[in-house]
Design a protein around this motif. Structure first.
Motif, PDB file in Angstrom:
ATOM      1  N   MET A  70       7.467 -20.849   6.241  1.00  0.00           N
ATOM      2  CA  MET A  70       8.854 -20.403   6.131  1.00  0.00           C
ATOM      3  C   MET A  70       9.039 -18.973   6.639  1.00  0.00           C
ATOM      4  O   MET A  70      10.099 -18.613   7.125  1.00  0.00           O
ATOM      5  CB  MET A  70       9.324 -20.499   4.673  1.00  0.00           C
ATOM      6  N   LYS A  71       8.002 -18.162   6.551  1.00  0.00           N
ATOM      7  CA  LYS A  71       8.110 -16.773   6.989  1.00  0.00           C
ATOM      8  C   LYS A  71       8.194 -16.655   8.512  1.00  0.00           C
ATOM      9  O   LYS A  71       8.632 -15.646   9.035  1.00  0.00           O
ATOM     10  CB  LYS A  71       6.921 -15.964   6.452  1.00  0.00           C
ATOM     11  N   TRP A  72       7.795 -17.710   9.220  1.00  0.00           N
ATOM     12  CA  TRP A  72       7.935 -17.687  10.670  1.00  0.00           C
ATOM     13  C   TRP A  72       9.396 -17.557  11.077  1.00  0.00           C
ATOM     14  O   TRP A  72       9.709 -17.100  12.173  1.00  0.00           O
ATOM     15  CB  TRP A  72       7.299 -18.928  11.305  1.00  0.00           C
ATOM     16  N   ALA A  73      10.321 -17.950  10.197  1.00  0.00           N
ATOM     17  CA  ALA A  73      11.748 -17.796  10.496  1.00  0.00           C
ATOM     18  C   ALA A  73      12.107 -16.324  10.661  1.00  0.00           C
ATOM     19  O   ALA A  73      12.937 -15.976  11.507  1.00  0.00           O
ATOM     20  CB  ALA A  73      12.584 -18.437   9.391  1.00  0.00           C
ATOM     21  N   LEU A  74      11.485 -15.441   9.878  1.00  0.00           N
ATOM     22  CA  LEU A  74      11.729 -14.003  10.044  1.00  0.00           C
ATOM     23  C   LEU A  74      11.230 -13.503  11.390  1.00  0.00           C
ATOM     24  O   LEU A  74      11.861 -12.670  12.036  1.00  0.00           O
ATOM     25  CB  LEU A  74      11.045 -13.211   8.922  1.00  0.00           C
ATOM     26  N   VAL A  75      10.074 -13.998  11.814  1.00  0.00           N
ATOM     27  CA  VAL A  75       9.528 -13.595  13.111  1.00  0.00           C
ATOM     28  C   VAL A  75      10.447 -14.073  14.234  1.00  0.00           C
ATOM     29  O   VAL A  75      10.756 -13.325  15.162  1.00  0.00           O
ATOM     30  CB  VAL A  75       8.094 -14.133  13.293  1.00  0.00           C
ATOM     31  N   ILE A  76      10.909 -15.301  14.134  1.00  0.00           N
ATOM     32  CA  ILE A  76      11.800 -15.848  15.166  1.00  0.00           C
ATOM     33  C   ILE A  76      13.124 -15.083  15.187  1.00  0.00           C
ATOM     34  O   ILE A  76      13.656 -14.781  16.259  1.00  0.00           O
ATOM     35  CB  ILE A  76      12.008 -17.357  14.934  1.00  0.00           C
ATOM     36  N   ALA A  77      13.651 -14.722  14.015  1.00  0.00           N
ATOM     37  CA  ALA A  77      14.884 -13.932  13.963  1.00  0.00           C
ATOM     38  C   ALA A  77      14.678 -12.556  14.595  1.00  0.00           C
ATOM     39  O   ALA A  77      15.549 -12.052  15.305  1.00  0.00           O
ATOM     40  CB  ALA A  77      15.355 -13.788  12.524  1.00  0.00           C
ATOM     41  N   ARG A  84      19.699  -8.343  21.477  1.00  0.00           N
ATOM     42  CA  ARG A  84      20.784  -7.469  21.002  1.00  0.00           C
ATOM     43  C   ARG A  84      20.601  -6.061  21.537  1.00  0.00           C
ATOM     44  O   ARG A  84      19.477  -5.594  21.720  1.00  0.00           O
ATOM     45  CB  ARG A  84      20.795  -7.421  19.485  1.00  0.00           C
ATOM     46  N   PRO A  85      21.713  -5.339  21.755  1.00  0.00           N
ATOM     47  CA  PRO A  85      21.588  -3.937  22.168  1.00  0.00           C
ATOM     48  C   PRO A  85      20.989  -3.094  21.037  1.00  0.00           C
ATOM     49  O   PRO A  85      21.209  -3.374  19.856  1.00  0.00           O
ATOM     50  CB  PRO A  85      23.025  -3.515  22.479  1.00  0.00           C
ATOM     51  N   ALA A  86      20.262  -2.068  21.404  1.00  0.00           N
ATOM     52  CA  ALA A  86      19.538  -1.262  20.417  1.00  0.00           C
ATOM     53  C   ALA A  86      20.464  -0.522  19.465  1.00  0.00           C
ATOM     54  O   ALA A  86      20.088  -0.259  18.328  1.00  0.00           O
ATOM     55  CB  ALA A  86      18.632  -0.264  21.135  1.00  0.00           C
ATOM     56  N   GLU A  87      21.689  -0.205  19.895  1.00  0.00           N
ATOM     57  CA  GLU A  87      22.603   0.521  19.008  1.00  0.00           C
ATOM     58  C   GLU A  87      23.101  -0.354  17.861  1.00  0.00           C
ATOM     59  O   GLU A  87      23.600   0.151  16.872  1.00  0.00           O
ATOM     60  CB  GLU A  87      23.790   1.117  19.777  1.00  0.00           C
ATOM     61  N   LYS A  88      22.944  -1.657  17.956  1.00  0.00           N
ATOM     62  CA  LYS A  88      23.398  -2.568  16.900  1.00  0.00           C
ATOM     63  C   LYS A  88      22.270  -2.956  15.946  1.00  0.00           C
ATOM     64  O   LYS A  88      22.495  -3.712  15.007  1.00  0.00           O
ATOM     65  CB  LYS A  88      24.005  -3.821  17.515  1.00  0.00           C
ATOM     66  N   LEU A  89      21.071  -2.465  16.172  1.00  0.00           N
ATOM     67  CA  LEU A  89      19.934  -2.793  15.304  1.00  0.00           C
ATOM     68  C   LEU A  89      19.856  -1.809  14.151  1.00  0.00           C
ATOM     69  O   LEU A  89      20.196  -0.636  14.292  1.00  0.00           O
ATOM     70  CB  LEU A  89      18.638  -2.768  16.106  1.00  0.00           C
ATOM     71  N   SER A  90      19.366  -2.273  13.014  1.00  0.00           N
ATOM     72  CA  SER A  90      19.214  -1.430  11.831  1.00  0.00           C
ATOM     73  C   SER A  90      17.787  -0.883  11.767  1.00  0.00           C
ATOM     74  O   SER A  90      16.824  -1.656  11.743  1.00  0.00           O
ATOM     75  CB  SER A  90      19.515  -2.250  10.582  1.00  0.00           C
ATOM     76  N   LEU A  91      17.698   0.436  11.719  1.00  0.00           N
ATOM     77  CA  LEU A  91      16.384   1.068  11.622  1.00  0.00           C
ATOM     78  C   LEU A  91      15.737   0.776  10.270  1.00  0.00           C
ATOM     79  O   LEU A  91      14.537   0.505  10.199  1.00  0.00           O
ATOM     80  CB  LEU A  91      16.490   2.576  11.845  1.00  0.00           C
ATOM     81  N   GLY A 126       4.883  -7.695  11.837  1.00  0.00           N
ATOM     82  CA  GLY A 126       4.685  -6.270  12.062  1.00  0.00           C
ATOM     83  C   GLY A 126       4.850  -5.888  13.528  1.00  0.00           C
ATOM     84  O   GLY A 126       5.442  -4.861  13.850  1.00  0.00           O
ATOM     85  N   CYS A 127       4.341  -6.733  14.429  1.00  0.00           N
ATOM     86  CA  CYS A 127       4.481  -6.450  15.871  1.00  0.00           C
ATOM     87  C   CYS A 127       5.940  -6.471  16.307  1.00  0.00           C
ATOM     88  O   CYS A 127       6.381  -5.587  17.059  1.00  0.00           O
ATOM     89  CB  CYS A 127       3.690  -7.471  16.690  1.00  0.00           C
ATOM     90  N   VAL A 128       6.700  -7.449  15.820  1.00  0.00           N
ATOM     91  CA  VAL A 128       8.128  -7.523  16.151  1.00  0.00           C
ATOM     92  C   VAL A 128       8.851  -6.303  15.586  1.00  0.00           C
ATOM     93  O   VAL A 128       9.680  -5.686  16.265  1.00  0.00           O
ATOM     94  CB  VAL A 128       8.740  -8.841  15.620  1.00  0.00           C
ATOM     95  N   GLY A 129       8.526  -5.930  14.356  1.00  0.00           N
ATOM     96  CA  GLY A 129       9.156  -4.762  13.738  1.00  0.00           C
ATOM     97  C   GLY A 129       8.835  -3.480  14.478  1.00  0.00           C
ATOM     98  O   GLY A 129       9.717  -2.637  14.688  1.00  0.00           O
ATOM     99  N   ILE A 130       7.582  -3.303  14.891  1.00  0.00           N
ATOM    100  CA  ILE A 130       7.203  -2.093  15.643  1.00  0.00           C
ATOM    101  C   ILE A 130       7.963  -2.038  16.965  1.00  0.00           C
ATOM    102  O   ILE A 130       8.446  -0.977  17.377  1.00  0.00           O
ATOM    103  CB  ILE A 130       5.677  -2.068  15.877  1.00  0.00           C
TER     104      ILE A 130
END
Length: 163
Positions: A70-77, A84-91, A126-130
């Motif tokens: 189920m956690k793979w859904a977070l990776v896919i998201a 998405r443009p970087a200005e719309k992402l939440s740090l 972690g890789c996606v988040g970085i």
């Protein structure tokens, strides 16, 4: 006599054969076998893959299997947010995903039973988040480095459009 000579004389019995034999008999394992056998025997050899996975401590009927799935859904998201443009992402959100991924990757190797499926999903989280945090940081640093002349020109254009 120097202290080192005295030390070596006092330690001599430790290095003699009889002392090592005493050490081995007192502190070694008392079993006759040195290694346990790893060959599949009996019932385990005749089981199907599905039966082994069903009865495994990290098998199909446990949370150790379904939580990573189920956690793979977070990776896919997170991967879908690459569009998405970087200005719309939440740090804060991507920082939390990065920390979660990295901390839980380490933890998956400490817990018993070790869960490699959970470690893999957390590593990729972690890789996606970085990656997303790096995108946000690069965007914000590029916005700070804009010359004031460009901002002044933008203000002039806005005034011209209003009038």
């Amino acid at each position: 006599m120097p202290a080192t000579t005295t030390l070596f004389r006092a330690a001599r019995p430790v290095f003699q054969q009889s002392a090592s034999r005493t050490f081995r008999t007192n502190f070694s394992r008392q079993t006759g076998r040195r290694f346990a056998s790893t060959t599949a025997t009996g019932e385990a050899a005749s089981q199907t893959w599905f039966k082994r996975m069903w009865n495994s401590p990290i098998g199909l009927k446990t949370v150790h299997f379904w939580a990573p799935v189920m956690k793979w859904a977070l990776v896919i998201a997170g991967i879908s947010d690459f569009a998405r443009p970087a200005e719309k992402l939440s740090l804060m959100q991507n920082g939390a995903l990065t920390a979660t991924g990295l901390i839980w990757t380490r933890w998956c190797f400490v817990i018993t039973p070790q869960n490699y499926l959970l470690a893999a999903v957390n590593f990729f989280l972690g890789c996606v988040g970085i990656t997303q945090v790096a995108r946000i940081a690069m965007y914000r640093s590029s916005q700070k480095n804009l010359p004031e002349a460009v901002e002044a020109k933008a203000a002039e254009v806005k005034d011209a459009v209003k009038s």
